[in-house]
Design a protein around this motif. Structure first.
Motif, PDB file in Angstrom:
ATOM      1  N   THR A   1      65.263  19.986 -21.622  1.00  0.00           N
ATOM      2  CA  THR A   1      64.328  20.444 -22.646  1.00  0.00           C
ATOM      3  C   THR A   1      65.061  20.970 -23.877  1.00  0.00           C
ATOM      4  O   THR A   1      64.714  20.621 -25.013  1.00  0.00           O
TER       5      THR A   1
ATOM      6  N   TYR B   1      66.398  26.667 -18.151  1.00  0.00           N
ATOM      7  CA  TYR B   1      66.270  25.794 -16.982  1.00  0.00           C
ATOM      8  C   TYR B   1      67.269  26.190 -15.902  1.00  0.00           C
ATOM      9  O   TYR B   1      66.926  26.271 -14.711  1.00  0.00           O
TER      10      TYR B   1
ATOM     11  N   THR C   1      62.137  21.135 -18.396  1.00  0.00           N
ATOM     12  CA  THR C   1      62.871  20.089 -17.694  1.00  0.00           C
ATOM     13  C   THR C   1      64.358  20.365 -17.904  1.00  0.00           C
ATOM     14  O   THR C   1      64.741  21.207 -18.726  1.00  0.00           O
TER      15      THR C   1
ATOM     16  N   HIS D   1      63.485  15.142 -22.752  1.00  0.00           N
ATOM     17  CA  HIS D   1      62.448  16.026 -22.195  1.00  0.00           C
ATOM     18  C   HIS D   1      61.373  15.136 -21.582  1.00  0.00           C
ATOM     19  O   HIS D   1      60.726  14.354 -22.281  1.00  0.00           O
TER      20      HIS D   1
END
Length: 344
Positions: free
Chosen positions: A122, A74, A119, A12
């Motif tokens: 993550t 994401y 991200t 991350h």
């Protein structure tokens, strides 16, 4: 004293977030954990990776839908928004409302501020950060007197169903819940400079987990909305929360005075096992600090925690890229190990 850490936590890597009207570089960087990891190796600490204990220990303190959201958030964002930065911008008001089906709405539903940008990795990082906490607590349950979990991203601002303040899963709460499988009364002692507002949210109505949070006054300092002295718990949890506030500019002596109030309260609770939300961001040179802690103070805290004589899980929280981060971690953890050796 063993340390638990998984390299996947480094994945991350947020670049920036929106704070006080401007974008700033994100202070919660992988380098934080790298510095502490390298310090541990230099000082001969044994570092072991966590086992995969699955999602159940995380969902024991978090809304299962909240946990599941992060798995593909994401990918869903990229499909909907292309190259736009995945920073939450829509948030529900104080009315309960209902969850949207849109990724835009859901990101704002589950992320309470802009400090938790997504991200690509993550989910993997926060999952293994939580597994580090589970493993740390499991080692304590199975007989280790004190274990250090190098958790990153940190966790103590994460609420039961909301990310906040760089935190996604509440590692300290996860660890405390694991300890509760063995011990009747568990305490979380949060010595990060910010309120342990997420831990407070999770345990506020429970009487089996005592939360003591030592932090700068939230009336004038983040996290702002929780952590006031008159917040002591509700229902079965009445009296099981203690917020010890500091004023900006507090000296080391003032910090240690309030710290010892916390030690006494934890002992008075009849605590059988302890989680330390271990922040080094009270250091006077930390980028986010407004108080005057030094390495000497961290050593004092470490030794007095060990002298409490409790099975203890140390869970890493804050401490950012100031000059003394690695040094303060070294002082605290080597002092803990030294003090433990006196009791063997």
């Amino acid at each position: 004293m063993k340390a638990i850490f998984d390299e996947r936590q480094l994945k991350h890597n947020p670049e920036r977030y929106f704070r006080r009207g401007a974008y700033i570089p994100h202070p919660e960087q992988p380098e934080r954990a790298v510095l502490i990891r390298d310090m541990l190796l230099k000082n001969g600490f044994e570092i072991e990776p966590p086992l995969d204990h699955g999602e159940e220990p995380i969902k024991a303190v978090h809304d299962p839908d909240y946990v599941d959201f992060w798995k593909d958030a994401y990918v869903r964002w990229r499909e909907a928004a292309g190259d736009a930065e995945p920073i939450p911008t829509y948030h529900p008001g104080r009315r309960a409302g209902r969850r949207s089906s849109s990724i835009y709405g859901q990101l704002g539903w589950y992320a309470t501020d802009t400090s938790v940008p997504l991200t690509e990795n993550t989910w993997e990082a926060i999952y293994w950060s939580a597994q580090t906490a589970v493993e740390t607590a499991h080692r304590v349950v199975t007989g280790d007197r004190m274990v250090y979990g190098l958790c990153r991203p940190p966790g103590h601002h994460a609420m039961s169903n909301g990310a906040n303040g760089f935190c996604f899963f509440n590692n300290a709460a996860v660890a405390a819940q694991v300890l509760r499988q063995e011990y009747g009364k568990v305490a979380v002692f949060d010595i990060d400079t910010h309120t342990g507002n997420g831990t407070l949210d999770i345990f506020y109505e429970r009487g089996d987990v005592f939360l003591c949070s030592l932090h700068v006054d939230p009336d004038i300092y983040p996290t702002y909305y929780l952590g006031y002295a008159d917040e002591t718990g509700e229902g079965p949890g009445k009296g099981a929360t203690l917020n010890l506030t500091l004023q900006p500019g507090a000296t080391e002596a003032a910090i240690l005075h309030r710290f010892r109030e916390g030690v006494q309260a934890i002992q008075d609770f009849g605590t059988e096992a302890l989680v330390i939300s271990l922040g080094f961001d009270m250091a006077r040179d930390d980028p986010l600090s407004e108080v005057g802690m030094t390495g000497t103070g961290f050593e004092t805290m470490a030794r007095e925690i060990v002298r409490m004589g409790l099975p203890t899980a140390l869970i890493q929280e804050g401490g950012y890229l100031g000059p003394s981060l690695s040094n303060n971690a070294e002082i605290f953890l080597t002092a803990s190990r030294d003090e433990l050796s006196k009791t063997d």
